[in-house]
Design a protein around this motif. Sequence first.
Motif, PDB file in Angstrom:
ATOM      1  N   LYS A  79      14.212 -73.133   7.052  1.00 19.51           N
ATOM      2  CA  LYS A  79      14.172 -71.687   6.945  1.00 19.51           C
ATOM      3  C   LYS A  79      14.213 -71.100   8.355  1.00 19.51           C
ATOM      4  O   LYS A  79      13.917 -71.776   9.332  1.00 19.51           O
ATOM      5  N   LYS A  80      14.563 -69.835   8.455  1.00 20.19           N
ATOM      6  CA  LYS A  80      14.569 -69.185   9.769  1.00 20.19           C
ATOM      7  C   LYS A  80      13.160 -68.694  10.099  1.00 20.19           C
ATOM      8  O   LYS A  80      12.924 -67.520  10.371  1.00 20.19           O
ATOM      9  N   GLU A  81      12.242 -69.627  10.049  1.00 16.49           N
ATOM     10  CA  GLU A  81      10.840 -69.340  10.351  1.00 16.49           C
ATOM     11  C   GLU A  81      10.315 -70.465  11.225  1.00 16.49           C
ATOM     12  O   GLU A  81      10.196 -71.602  10.775  1.00 16.49           O
ATOM     13  N   ILE A  82      10.045 -70.153  12.473  1.00 16.63           N
ATOM     14  CA  ILE A  82       9.592 -71.155  13.432  1.00 16.63           C
ATOM     15  C   ILE A  82       8.334 -70.628  14.116  1.00 16.63           C
ATOM     16  O   ILE A  82       8.259 -69.459  14.492  1.00 16.63           O
ATOM     17  N   TRP A  83       7.358 -71.516  14.257  1.00 17.33           N
ATOM     18  CA  TRP A  83       6.112 -71.175  14.938  1.00 17.33           C
ATOM     19  C   TRP A  83       6.021 -71.998  16.216  1.00 17.33           C
ATOM     20  O   TRP A  83       6.362 -73.179  16.228  1.00 17.33           O
ATOM     21  N   ALA A  84       5.575 -71.373  17.296  1.00 19.07           N
ATOM     22  CA  ALA A  84       5.551 -72.033  18.600  1.00 19.07           C
ATOM     23  C   ALA A  84       4.133 -72.132  19.132  1.00 19.07           C
ATOM     24  O   ALA A  84       3.330 -71.210  18.971  1.00 19.07           O
ATOM     25  N   ALA A  85       3.830 -73.261  19.770  1.00 21.62           N
ATOM     26  CA  ALA A  85       2.537 -73.456  20.421  1.00 21.62           C
ATOM     27  C   ALA A  85       2.595 -72.862  21.827  1.00 21.62           C
ATOM     28  O   ALA A  85       3.533 -73.122  22.578  1.00 21.62           O
ATOM     29  N   GLN A  86       1.588 -72.079  22.161  1.00 23.84           N
ATOM     30  CA  GLN A  86       1.522 -71.442  23.474  1.00 23.84           C
ATOM     31  C   GLN A  86       0.372 -72.035  24.264  1.00 23.84           C
ATOM     32  O   GLN A  86      -0.792 -71.924  23.889  1.00 23.84           O
ATOM     33  N   ARG A  87       0.697 -72.658  25.417  1.00 24.20           N
ATOM     34  CA  ARG A  87      -0.337 -73.319  26.221  1.00 24.20           C
ATOM     35  C   ARG A  87      -0.885 -72.424  27.330  1.00 24.20           C
ATOM     36  O   ARG A  87      -2.047 -72.528  27.687  1.00 24.20           O
ATOM     37  N   GLY A  88      -0.013 -71.567  27.910  1.00 28.69           N
ATOM     38  CA  GLY A  88      -0.435 -70.731  29.030  1.00 28.69           C
ATOM     39  C   GLY A  88      -0.563 -69.273  28.631  1.00 28.69           C
ATOM     40  O   GLY A  88      -0.620 -68.929  27.452  1.00 28.69           O
ATOM     41  N   GLN A  89      -0.601 -68.407  29.642  1.00 28.65           N
ATOM     42  CA  GLN A  89      -0.710 -66.974  29.376  1.00 28.65           C
ATOM     43  C   GLN A  89       0.557 -66.434  28.728  1.00 28.65           C
ATOM     44  O   GLN A  89       0.522 -65.446  27.989  1.00 28.65           O
ATOM     45  N   GLN A  90       1.688 -67.055  29.024  1.00 30.70           N
ATOM     46  CA  GLN A  90       2.967 -66.663  28.444  1.00 30.70           C
ATOM     47  C   GLN A  90       3.439 -67.738  27.466  1.00 30.70           C
ATOM     48  O   GLN A  90       3.119 -68.921  27.624  1.00 30.70           O
ATOM     49  N   LEU A  91       4.216 -67.327  26.469  1.00 33.82           N
ATOM     50  CA  LEU A  91       4.725 -68.291  25.496  1.00 33.82           C
ATOM     51  C   LEU A  91       5.679 -69.278  26.148  1.00 33.82           C
ATOM     52  O   LEU A  91       5.530 -70.496  26.001  1.00 33.82           O
ATOM     53  N   GLU A  92       6.663 -68.764  26.880  1.00 29.62           N
ATOM     54  CA  GLU A  92       7.647 -69.639  27.529  1.00 29.62           C
ATOM     55  C   GLU A  92       7.079 -70.171  28.840  1.00 29.62           C
ATOM     56  O   GLU A  92       6.432 -69.442  29.595  1.00 29.62           O
ATOM     57  N   GLU A  93       7.328 -71.445  29.097  1.00 25.95           N
ATOM     58  CA  GLU A  93       6.775 -72.091  30.276  1.00 25.95           C
ATOM     59  C   GLU A  93       7.816 -72.223  31.383  1.00 25.95           C
ATOM     60  O   GLU A  93       8.973 -72.557  31.132  1.00 25.95           O
ATOM     61  N   ASP A  94       7.357 -71.986  32.598  1.00 20.00           N
ATOM     62  CA  ASP A  94       8.161 -72.154  33.805  1.00 20.00           C
ATOM     63  C   ASP A  94       7.744 -73.467  34.448  1.00 20.00           C
ATOM     64  O   ASP A  94       6.597 -73.616  34.872  1.00 20.00           O
ATOM     65  N   TYR A  95       8.648 -74.438  34.494  1.00 22.04           N
ATOM     66  CA  TYR A  95       8.346 -75.708  35.133  1.00 22.04           C
ATOM     67  C   TYR A  95       8.531 -75.554  36.645  1.00 22.04           C
ATOM     68  O   TYR A  95       9.572 -75.070  37.099  1.00 22.04           O
ATOM     69  N   VAL A  96       7.534 -75.991  37.402  1.00 19.50           N
ATOM     70  CA  VAL A  96       7.599 -75.848  38.860  1.00 19.50           C
ATOM     71  C   VAL A  96       7.502 -77.218  39.518  1.00 19.50           C
ATOM     72  O   VAL A  96       6.763 -78.100  39.067  1.00 19.50           O
ATOM     73  N   LEU A  97       8.270 -77.373  40.570  1.00 12.76           N
ATOM     74  CA  LEU A  97       8.237 -78.578  41.385  1.00 12.76           C
ATOM     75  C   LEU A  97       7.326 -78.290  42.568  1.00 12.76           C
ATOM     76  O   LEU A  97       7.520 -77.302  43.286  1.00 12.76           O
ATOM     77  N   ILE A  98       6.335 -79.127  42.758  1.00 15.10           N
ATOM     78  CA  ILE A  98       5.326 -78.932  43.798  1.00 15.10           C
ATOM     79  C   ILE A  98       5.405 -80.086  44.790  1.00 15.10           C
ATOM     80  O   ILE A  98       5.593 -81.241  44.392  1.00 15.10           O
ATOM     81  N   VAL A  99       5.255 -79.776  46.061  1.00 13.81           N
ATOM     82  CA  VAL A  99       5.188 -80.823  47.084  1.00 13.81           C
ATOM     83  C   VAL A  99       3.958 -80.599  47.944  1.00 13.81           C
ATOM     84  O   VAL A  99       3.411 -79.494  48.010  1.00 13.81           O
ATOM     85  N   ASN A 100       3.509 -81.651  48.604  1.00 10.05           N
ATOM     86  CA  ASN A 100       2.439 -81.526  49.575  1.00 10.05           C
ATOM     87  C   ASN A 100       2.951 -80.755  50.789  1.00 10.05           C
ATOM     88  O   ASN A 100       4.135 -80.840  51.145  1.00 10.05           O
ATOM     89  N   ASN A 101       2.082 -80.002  51.408  1.00 12.58           N
ATOM     90  CA  ASN A 101       2.483 -79.171  52.551  1.00 12.58           C
ATOM     91  C   ASN A 101       3.054 -79.984  53.706  1.00 12.58           C
ATOM     92  O   ASN A 101       3.770 -79.444  54.554  1.00 12.58           O
ATOM     93  N   ASP A 102       2.742 -81.275  53.774  1.00 13.73           N
ATOM     94  CA  ASP A 102       3.248 -82.117  54.857  1.00 13.73           C
ATOM     95  C   ASP A 102       4.714 -82.517  54.660  1.00 13.73           C
ATOM     96  O   ASP A 102       5.342 -83.048  55.595  1.00 13.73           O
ATOM     97  N   ILE A 103       5.252 -82.296  53.473  1.00  7.10           N
ATOM     98  CA  ILE A 103       6.633 -82.682  53.192  1.00  7.10           C
ATOM     99  C   ILE A 103       7.591 -81.658  53.795  1.00  7.10           C
ATOM    100  O   ILE A 103       7.454 -80.452  53.586  1.00  7.10           O
ATOM    101  N   ALA A 104       8.557 -82.142  54.548  1.00  5.42           N
ATOM    102  CA  ALA A 104       9.592 -81.268  55.119  1.00  5.42           C
ATOM    103  C   ALA A 104      10.655 -81.038  54.055  1.00  5.42           C
ATOM    104  O   ALA A 104      11.629 -81.788  53.945  1.00  5.42           O
ATOM    105  N   TYR A 105      10.484 -79.983  53.278  1.00  4.06           N
ATOM    106  CA  TYR A 105      11.356 -79.734  52.127  1.00  4.06           C
ATOM    107  C   TYR A 105      12.430 -78.719  52.488  1.00  4.06           C
ATOM    108  O   TYR A 105      12.144 -77.644  53.019  1.00  4.06           O
TER     109      TYR A 105
END
Length: 271
Positions: A79-105
Amino acid sequence: MTLAYIETGLKELNNTDKQVALQILARELTKNIDVELSVMPLNSMQEMLDLAKAGKINYSLINSYFYLKNQESLAPLLKKEIWAAQRGQQLEEDYVLIVNNDIAYQDIRSLSGKRLSLYADDLLMGFYLQQLIQKEANKAPSSFFKSIKDTRTLSQSVLDVYFKTSDACLVPNHVVDLVMELNPAVKQGIKIVHHSGAHFIMALILVFKNNPEVEANAIRTNLQALPNSIAGQQILDLFHVKAITRIQPESLNSMLDLYRRYQKNQHIKTR
């Protein structure tokens, strides 16, 4: 009636406490209804599709990655009925890549030969990492990074980078906020170098066409009211979910488009 779930990709459901929570969820969804909603663990998406085609499943709880991979097979059954699990403050999640400050990125390729921490059971996030590294470096993550450490939790991935046991990690943005809230010193040791954009929804409850209308209406009402009851709030807390929200199927289009482009590129590369 039956609520089926695939154990793979939903690590939170692997222990007894969470399985009990699913039973509580089933009871909460059928309160004041003269029907039983049984919980059925499954081993594979193919098993779910076979049971759905035979009319033996009414609802399914799955990692969204399985929805992306099997959307064409699922579409005629749902059916056109879908329920979504929300983990953060927003429904859609933004994936972020994190590095240590010592990394020359400078860009993604700067991380070649570095150590990555990743919560591997998050299949959707793992898919995003795979397509990102192939797009930017034309390699699989396993050959691009020196090592990939599978962490027990999303928060552990961030702490690994802070304590320099890994050089980088990929996590949902809300996890970074949580870790910094609990330990403000972390903010001084890490930096975000890449955003996926807020497109990803981690887990879905799908509704199959064979649902009896009266019971389905009552279950829908109970699902909407879940945060308003003590039992419902306990269920959400056990699964580390803030809310379960009804969405339009179109809300998944950005994830689907990314997956289809990735599949198309894979097909071109292997021809």
